[in-house]
Design a protein around this motif. Sequence first.
Motif, short mmCIF file in Angstrom:
data_model
loop_
_atom_site.label_atom_id
_atom_site.label_comp_id
_atom_site.label_asym_id
_atom_site.label_seq_id
_atom_site.Cartn_x
_atom_site.Cartn_y
_atom_site.Cartn_z
N GLN A 96 0.93 -1.19 -0.07
CA GLN A 96 -0.01 0.14 -0.15
C GLN A 96 0.88 1.22 0.21
O GLN A 96 0.53 2.35 -0.81
CB GLN A 96 -0.85 0.08 1.25
CG GLN A 96 -1.96 -1.14 1.23
CD GLN A 96 -2.95 -0.97 0.13
OE1 GLN A 96 -3.54 0.34 0.00
NE2 GLN A 96 -3.03 -1.75 -0.72
N LEU A 97 1.89 1.36 0.84
CA LEU A 97 2.70 2.32 0.70
C LEU A 97 3.51 2.48 -0.49
O LEU A 97 4.02 3.77 -1.02
CB LEU A 97 3.98 2.22 1.87
CG LEU A 97 4.91 3.37 2.35
CD1 LEU A 97 4.13 4.84 2.33
CD2 LEU A 97 5.49 3.15 3.26
N ALA A 98 4.07 1.31 -0.92
CA ALA A 98 4.63 1.26 -2.22
C ALA A 98 4.18 1.87 -3.39
O ALA A 98 4.50 2.63 -4.26
CB ALA A 98 5.06 -0.28 -2.56
N VAL A 99 2.82 1.75 -3.56
CA VAL A 99 1.85 2.39 -4.67
C VAL A 99 1.71 3.74 -4.45
O VAL A 99 1.22 4.36 -5.29
CB VAL A 99 0.69 1.64 -4.72
CG1 VAL A 99 0.95 0.04 -5.25
CG2 VAL A 99 -0.12 1.70 -3.66
N SER A 100 1.91 4.24 -3.29
CA SER A 100 1.68 5.65 -2.78
C SER A 100 2.74 6.28 -3.11
O SER A 100 2.55 7.81 -3.05
CB SER A 100 0.94 5.78 -1.53
OG SER A 100 2.12 5.56 -0.34
N LEU A 194 8.82 -5.60 4.49
CA LEU A 194 8.30 -6.70 3.82
C LEU A 194 8.34 -7.80 4.70
O LEU A 194 7.67 -8.92 4.54
CB LEU A 194 9.04 -6.94 2.62
CG LEU A 194 8.60 -6.11 1.41
CD1 LEU A 194 9.77 -6.12 0.35
CD2 LEU A 194 7.27 -6.26 0.67
N ALA A 195 8.98 -7.83 5.79
CA ALA A 195 8.86 -8.97 6.82
C ALA A 195 7.64 -9.03 7.33
O ALA A 195 7.10 -10.08 7.45
CB ALA A 195 9.88 -8.66 8.00
N TYR A 196 7.04 -7.91 7.62
CA TYR A 196 5.63 -8.20 8.17
C TYR A 196 4.56 -8.35 7.11
O TYR A 196 3.48 -8.98 7.25
CB TYR A 196 5.17 -6.84 8.72
CG TYR A 196 5.93 -6.37 10.01
CD1 TYR A 196 5.37 -7.00 11.18
CD2 TYR A 196 7.06 -5.66 10.26
CE1 TYR A 196 6.13 -6.63 12.46
CE2 TYR A 196 7.70 -5.37 11.16
CZ TYR A 196 7.12 -5.94 12.45
OH TYR A 196 7.87 -5.82 13.61
N GLY A 197 5.16 -7.97 5.86
CA GLY A 197 4.24 -8.42 4.66
C GLY A 197 4.05 -9.93 4.46
O GLY A 197 3.14 -10.30 4.26
N LEU A 198 5.36 -10.73 4.72
CA LEU A 198 5.56 -12.15 4.55
C LEU A 198 4.49 -12.78 5.64
O LEU A 198 3.91 -13.63 5.46
CB LEU A 198 6.77 -12.41 4.62
CG LEU A 198 7.83 -12.11 3.45
CD1 LEU A 198 9.24 -12.76 3.59
CD2 LEU A 198 6.91 -12.80 1.97
N PHE A 199 4.85 -12.18 7.02
CA PHE A 199 3.77 -12.56 7.99
C PHE A 199 2.45 -12.42 7.46
O PHE A 199 1.55 -13.45 7.97
CB PHE A 199 4.23 -11.85 9.23
CG PHE A 199 5.46 -11.86 9.79
CD1 PHE A 199 6.34 -13.07 9.68
CD2 PHE A 199 6.20 -10.97 10.35
CE1 PHE A 199 7.35 -13.27 10.27
CE2 PHE A 199 7.22 -11.16 11.05
CZ PHE A 199 8.28 -12.24 10.97
N ALA A 200 2.01 -11.65 6.86
CA ALA A 200 0.66 -11.27 6.77
C ALA A 200 -0.11 -12.02 5.44
O ALA A 200 -0.99 -12.73 5.47
CB ALA A 200 0.38 -9.74 6.11
#
Length: 228
Positions: A96-100, A194-200
């Motif tokens: 979400q932050l990456a696309v913003s 992205l660590a938390y992205g992988l957890f998600a």
Amino acid sequence: MRITRRLGLAAIARHPRTTPATSSRQPYAQAPRSSRAPAHAPLLSVVLPRFSRPSLCSTSPRTPPTSPSRSPRRSSRSPRRLPRLGRDLVPTAAAQLAVSVHEYLSGPLGPHRIYLALTDGPDGRTLHYAWNATTAAFDPAGPLTLDEAMGVYPFGMVMPLQDLIGIVRGHVQVWDVAGTTARFWNIGRPLDSLAYGLFAVYGEHQRPDLAARSYAYALAHLDAQPSR
């Protein structure tokens, strides 16, 4: 804007447009400069030499090697799993932050916002990909060093291919990899990593099937207890 890499603690500071971006390396930790030695000085003398040299940190895959029937030819098919990973990243804070974000150190950003490098691939090669914000797909990307990738992409992760295979097959849990062999960098908050992205995406709350499979795999591969 400041970016911190989990392993190596490389920091890139953004300067005004009239000044080119620069980068520098800093050690993990620094001993206090006080003339009075702190009580934990003996511990620092042991810890600091290890963490001040990132090359000493082990990046060996946590996942056991694949069987001969699956390697290396079958292992080369694992990038086919990337389309699902690309789609599953969409609702995460990192994506979400990456696309913003529309501008980074090198100037205006194109559609590729997240860098992924899978090391120790077929024939020992590193596979390079970039997440496309317009298609939510990982497109093949040109090879970059870790420092170069940090200057081009606002988000990134580097991990052994074998560990990614282990995660999606349920041979290892995502947190066993995210805090050890995988490297991440990001702009924003730590929770945007992205660590938390992988957890998600792969955590047991989202993929209980992978968690159950990993527990069964671990139990099946326990060493036999010596008889008394």
